[in-house]
Design a protein around this motif. Structure first.
Motif, PDB file in Angstrom:
ATOM      1  N   GLU A  76      -4.667   6.995 -10.002  1.00 27.95           N
ATOM      2  CA  GLU A  76      -3.682   5.973 -10.364  1.00 27.95           C
ATOM      3  C   GLU A  76      -2.549   5.930  -9.347  1.00 27.95           C
ATOM      4  OE1 GLU A  76      -1.082   4.490 -14.238  1.00 27.95           O
ATOM      5  OE2 GLU A  76      -1.741   6.574 -14.104  1.00 27.95           O
ATOM      6  N   LYS A  77      -2.108   7.087  -8.901  1.00 36.18           N
ATOM      7  CA  LYS A  77      -0.995   7.163  -7.958  1.00 36.18           C
ATOM      8  C   LYS A  77      -1.333   6.508  -6.624  1.00 36.18           C
ATOM      9  CE  LYS A  77       1.885  10.588  -5.509  1.00 36.18           C
ATOM     10  NZ  LYS A  77       2.177  12.048  -5.346  1.00 36.18           N
ATOM     11  N   TYR A  78      -2.569   6.697  -6.134  1.00 36.01           N
ATOM     12  CA  TYR A  78      -2.896   6.255  -4.783  1.00 36.01           C
ATOM     13  C   TYR A  78      -3.789   5.022  -4.704  1.00 36.01           C
ATOM     14  CZ  TYR A  78      -0.815  10.536  -2.970  1.00 36.01           C
ATOM     15  OH  TYR A  78       0.073  11.531  -2.636  1.00 36.01           O
ATOM     16  N   THR A  79      -4.526   4.684  -5.768  1.00 39.32           N
ATOM     17  CA  THR A  79      -5.440   3.536  -5.663  1.00 39.32           C
ATOM     18  C   THR A  79      -5.063   2.379  -6.578  1.00 39.32           C
ATOM     19  OG1 THR A  79      -7.019   4.399  -7.309  1.00 39.32           O
ATOM     20  CG2 THR A  79      -7.329   5.080  -5.035  1.00 39.32           C
ATOM     21  N   TRP A  80      -3.900   2.453  -7.221  1.00 35.17           N
ATOM     22  CA  TRP A  80      -3.416   1.337  -8.024  1.00 35.17           C
ATOM     23  C   TRP A  80      -3.200   0.097  -7.160  1.00 35.17           C
ATOM     24  CZ3 TRP A  80       1.312  -1.336  -7.651  1.00 35.17           C
ATOM     25  CH2 TRP A  80       2.173  -0.862  -6.646  1.00 35.17           C
ATOM     26  N   LEU A  92      -2.201   6.329   3.507  1.00 36.75           N
ATOM     27  CA  LEU A  92      -2.352   6.491   2.067  1.00 36.75           C
ATOM     28  C   LEU A  92      -3.558   7.372   1.754  1.00 36.75           C
ATOM     29  CD1 LEU A  92      -0.905   5.408  -0.504  1.00 36.75           C
ATOM     30  CD2 LEU A  92      -2.674   3.640  -0.614  1.00 36.75           C
ATOM     31  N   TRP A  93      -4.651   7.181   2.496  1.00 43.41           N
ATOM     32  CA  TRP A  93      -5.862   7.971   2.256  1.00 43.41           C
ATOM     33  C   TRP A  93      -5.633   9.444   2.535  1.00 43.41           C
ATOM     34  CZ3 TRP A  93     -10.419   8.380   0.082  1.00 43.41           C
ATOM     35  CH2 TRP A  93     -11.289   9.396   0.513  1.00 43.41           C
ATOM     36  N   SER A  97      -7.529  -3.545  -9.223  1.00 45.18           N
ATOM     37  CA  SER A  97      -7.357  -2.367  -8.368  1.00 45.18           C
ATOM     38  C   SER A  97      -8.579  -1.465  -8.434  1.00 45.18           C
ATOM     39  CB  SER A  97      -6.118  -1.584  -8.782  1.00 45.18           C
ATOM     40  OG  SER A  97      -6.334  -0.917 -10.012  1.00 45.18           O
ATOM     41  N   LEU A  98      -8.727  -0.640  -7.419  1.00 44.36           N
ATOM     42  CA  LEU A  98      -9.801   0.346  -7.393  1.00 44.36           C
ATOM     43  C   LEU A  98      -9.651   1.326  -8.548  1.00 44.36           C
ATOM     44  CD1 LEU A  98     -12.256   1.359  -5.793  1.00 44.36           C
ATOM     45  CD2 LEU A  98     -10.697   2.754  -4.425  1.00 44.36           C
ATOM     46  N   TYR A  99      -8.424   1.646  -8.913  1.00 46.31           N
ATOM     47  CA  TYR A  99      -8.191   2.561 -10.023  1.00 46.31           C
ATOM     48  C   TYR A  99      -8.723   1.987 -11.337  1.00 46.31           C
ATOM     49  CZ  TYR A  99      -5.662   4.741 -13.877  1.00 46.31           C
ATOM     50  OH  TYR A  99      -5.339   5.335 -15.076  1.00 46.31           O
ATOM     51  N   ASP A 100      -8.398   0.739 -11.635  1.00 45.95           N
ATOM     52  CA  ASP A 100      -8.840   0.142 -12.895  1.00 45.95           C
ATOM     53  C   ASP A 100     -10.357   0.021 -12.947  1.00 45.95           C
ATOM     54  OD1 ASP A 100      -6.377  -0.271 -14.278  1.00 45.95           O
ATOM     55  OD2 ASP A 100      -5.911  -1.906 -12.913  1.00 45.95           O
ATOM     56  N   LEU A 127       0.863  -1.186   0.000  1.00 47.94           N
ATOM     57  CA  LEU A 127       0.000   0.000   0.000  1.00 47.94           C
ATOM     58  C   LEU A 127       0.893   1.227   0.000  1.00 47.94           C
ATOM     59  CD1 LEU A 127      -2.889  -0.945   2.456  1.00 47.94           C
ATOM     60  CD2 LEU A 127      -3.128  -0.329   0.051  1.00 47.94           C
ATOM     61  N   GLU A 128       1.361   1.582  -1.174  1.00 48.66           N
ATOM     62  CA  GLU A 128       2.295   2.693  -1.344  1.00 48.66           C
ATOM     63  C   GLU A 128       1.879   3.512  -2.557  1.00 48.66           C
ATOM     64  OE1 GLU A 128       5.105   3.635   0.193  1.00 48.66           O
ATOM     65  OE2 GLU A 128       5.543   1.999   1.584  1.00 48.66           O
ATOM     66  N   PRO A 129       2.114   4.818  -2.533  1.00 47.38           N
ATOM     67  CA  PRO A 129       1.888   5.607  -3.751  1.00 47.38           C
ATOM     68  C   PRO A 129       2.749   5.070  -4.884  1.00 47.38           C
ATOM     69  CG  PRO A 129       2.208   7.040  -1.853  1.00 47.38           C
ATOM     70  CD  PRO A 129       2.558   5.657  -1.403  1.00 47.38           C
ATOM     71  N   LEU A 130       2.228   5.077  -6.086  1.00 48.73           N
ATOM     72  CA  LEU A 130       2.944   4.536  -7.233  1.00 48.73           C
ATOM     73  C   LEU A 130       4.172   5.385  -7.543  1.00 48.73           C
ATOM     74  CD1 LEU A 130       2.949   2.430  -9.496  1.00 48.73           C
ATOM     75  CD2 LEU A 130       1.569   4.008 -10.866  1.00 48.73           C
TER      76      LEU A 130
END
Length: 459
Positions: free
Chosen positions: A189-193, A160-161, A207-210, A133-136
């Motif tokens: 994309e940076k935070y929810t990938w 992260l949130w 992922s939540l982003y996709d 759980l890290e920023p991309l």
């Protein structure tokens, strides 16, 4: 709460943020202020996260596009047209999840790498590995999954949130919707990938982003074509159960593929070859992005509908009506690419129709079909402008015969035209293509290939 009047921009943002509450919810923090009174009768039995999502939407989206709060809140129990659009899009996008019997805990789940699903007949099954759980960012410990990842914690989610919410809140100063949407999509994309879209009775490898991006693309198409409310009701209730509404052409998968890449990259002389190769590679990358952006603008679609871009290819999810516009788009793009490189490179464009059932169950077949169509298009390159530019395409060019010093480009070896102005840099003679000279006939793209800004007709 906001009113019920919603436009297409608000619907796209609502679709993009409809499940962001799952991320917030996994921090272990309570229901946001003002949403404690909404229960299952309002948000549905599986829509508790919608309260967190709606609160986030209301706080981070600028007032100009903030009409969709109720759309987010009620997307599991929709009553308005906009909420039904989101509900159907969410339903279709969720079809990528694979259900499983075991019940997972969303708060401890991590996104699993898809490579753990690969099975080779002569080797033992692979081992699941997960992302942190890290920023991309480009770091080995971030982009490479590990099999020994411990269960995620509420503390990791909270850290992260907080970083995401702070940056998303700072986007409010942006006044252009395309700019705001692009920035928000990049933040997601940076935070929810690395945040699972679903983990309860679902394998957490999406992922939540996709999921959010695909939902926004589908919602944008349904809204763009003004899908009838009765059709939305049928798709919500009968999708996958033989409903005739699920078999009607409602979407188009548009693909683009730049042909002639290898020849364009490597047909260069030895003088300045390394620098030219790097420059041409970057040029092709930017050209592909500009072409995809051009198609999105021509079809009046947001950037969320760009499903993939890379390797000189792009794929766009468009409404059903896009098929009617493709022939004119192909002609305009062929005209521009002929001006860019005299036919050395060509953009093949193709589209295949999709039904809701295709999106839910046969998207891989549609992807294969559009790839086959692109392959056929590349075998008839520049056919769209063969009549209007017959001489440029079929008649001989250049001086012909032996070339004297100063009559050919030192980089690509192309004969210089009689009226062509060449450029000399560090003793290297460059034609107008290799020198990157300004060309007024590139204006039909209407965007800069470097920064994607609008290009005025006089530039």
């Amino acid at each position: 709460m906001v009113g019920s009047t919603v436009d297409g921009e608000a619907v796209v943002l609502a679709a993009l943020l409809h499940d962001i509450g799952k991320f917030w919810q996994r921090t272990g923090r309570g229901v946001p202020a003002g949403y404690q009174g909404f229960g299952p009768a309002d948000v549905g039995g599986h829509g508790a996260h919608a309260r967190w999502s709606a609160s986030c939407y209301e706080q981070v989206v600028p007032p100009a596009w903030r009409q969709g709060g109720h759309v987010v809140l009620y997307h599991h129990r929709p009553t308005s047209y906009a909420a039904k659009v989101l509900a159907v899009a969410d339903h279709l996008a969720a079809s990528e999840r694979e259900d499983q019997d075991a019940e997972g805990d969303p708060r401890s789940a991590r996104v699993l790498s898809v490579f753990g699903r690969i099975r080779l007949s002569d080797l033992p099954p692979g081992t699941d590995s997960a992302f942190p759980l890290e920023p991309l960012r480009l770091a080995h410990e971030v982009i490479y999954p590990r099999a020994d990842q411990p269960p995620a914690t509420t503390g990791e989610h909270a850290q992260l949130w907080d970083a995401f919410f702070a940056e998303a809140s700072g986007l409010g100063r942006l006044e252009s919707f395309p700019t705001y949407l692009t920035a928000l999509l990049a933040l997601l994309e940076k935070y929810t990938w690395c945040v699972p879209s679903a983990a309860y009775r679902s394998r957490p490898d999406v992922s939540l982003y996709d999921h959010a991006r695909m939902t926004a693309a589908l919602a944008g198409c349904l809204w763009h074509d003004g899908t009838e409310e009765s059709v939305l009701d049928a798709l919500r209730g009968d999708l996958g159960k033989g409903s005739s509404a699920a078999d009607v052409h409602r979407f188009t998968l548009v693909g683009g593929d730049i042909s002639g890449v290898q020849r364009f990259l490597y047909t260069i002389a030895s003088r300045g070859a390394a620098r030219t190769l790097r420059g041409r590679s970057l040029f092709l990358q930017l050209l592909g992005e500009a072409a995809a952006d051009f198609v999105l603008r021509a079809l009046d679609l947001p950037v969320t509908n760009l499903l993939y871009i890379g390797g000189a290819k792009f794929y766009i999810l468009a409404p059903a009506g896009a098929l009617d516009s493709l022939e004119e788009l192909k002609r305009r793009l062929a005209d521009v690419f002929l001006d860019i490189a005299d036919g050395e490179i060509y953009l093949a464009v193709a589209g295949v129709p999709l039904s809701a059932a295709d999106v839910a169950s046969h998207f891989d077949k549609a992807w294969a079909a559009v790839s086959e169509s692109l392959h056929r298009a590349k075998s008839h390159r520049l056919s769209e402008v063969a009549r209007t530019h017959y001489a440029r395409i079929f008649e001989p060019g250049g001086t012909g015969g032996p070339v004297s010093a100063g009559d050919a480009c030192d980089v690509c070896g192309r004969d210089l035209e009689t009226d062509e102005t060449a450029t000399v840099r560090a003793g290297v003679l460059r034609c107008m293509h290799c020198a990157g000279a300004a060309r007024p006939n590139l204006v039909p793209l209407k965007i800069c290939v470097v920064c994607h800004a609008e290009v005025s007709d006089g530039v």
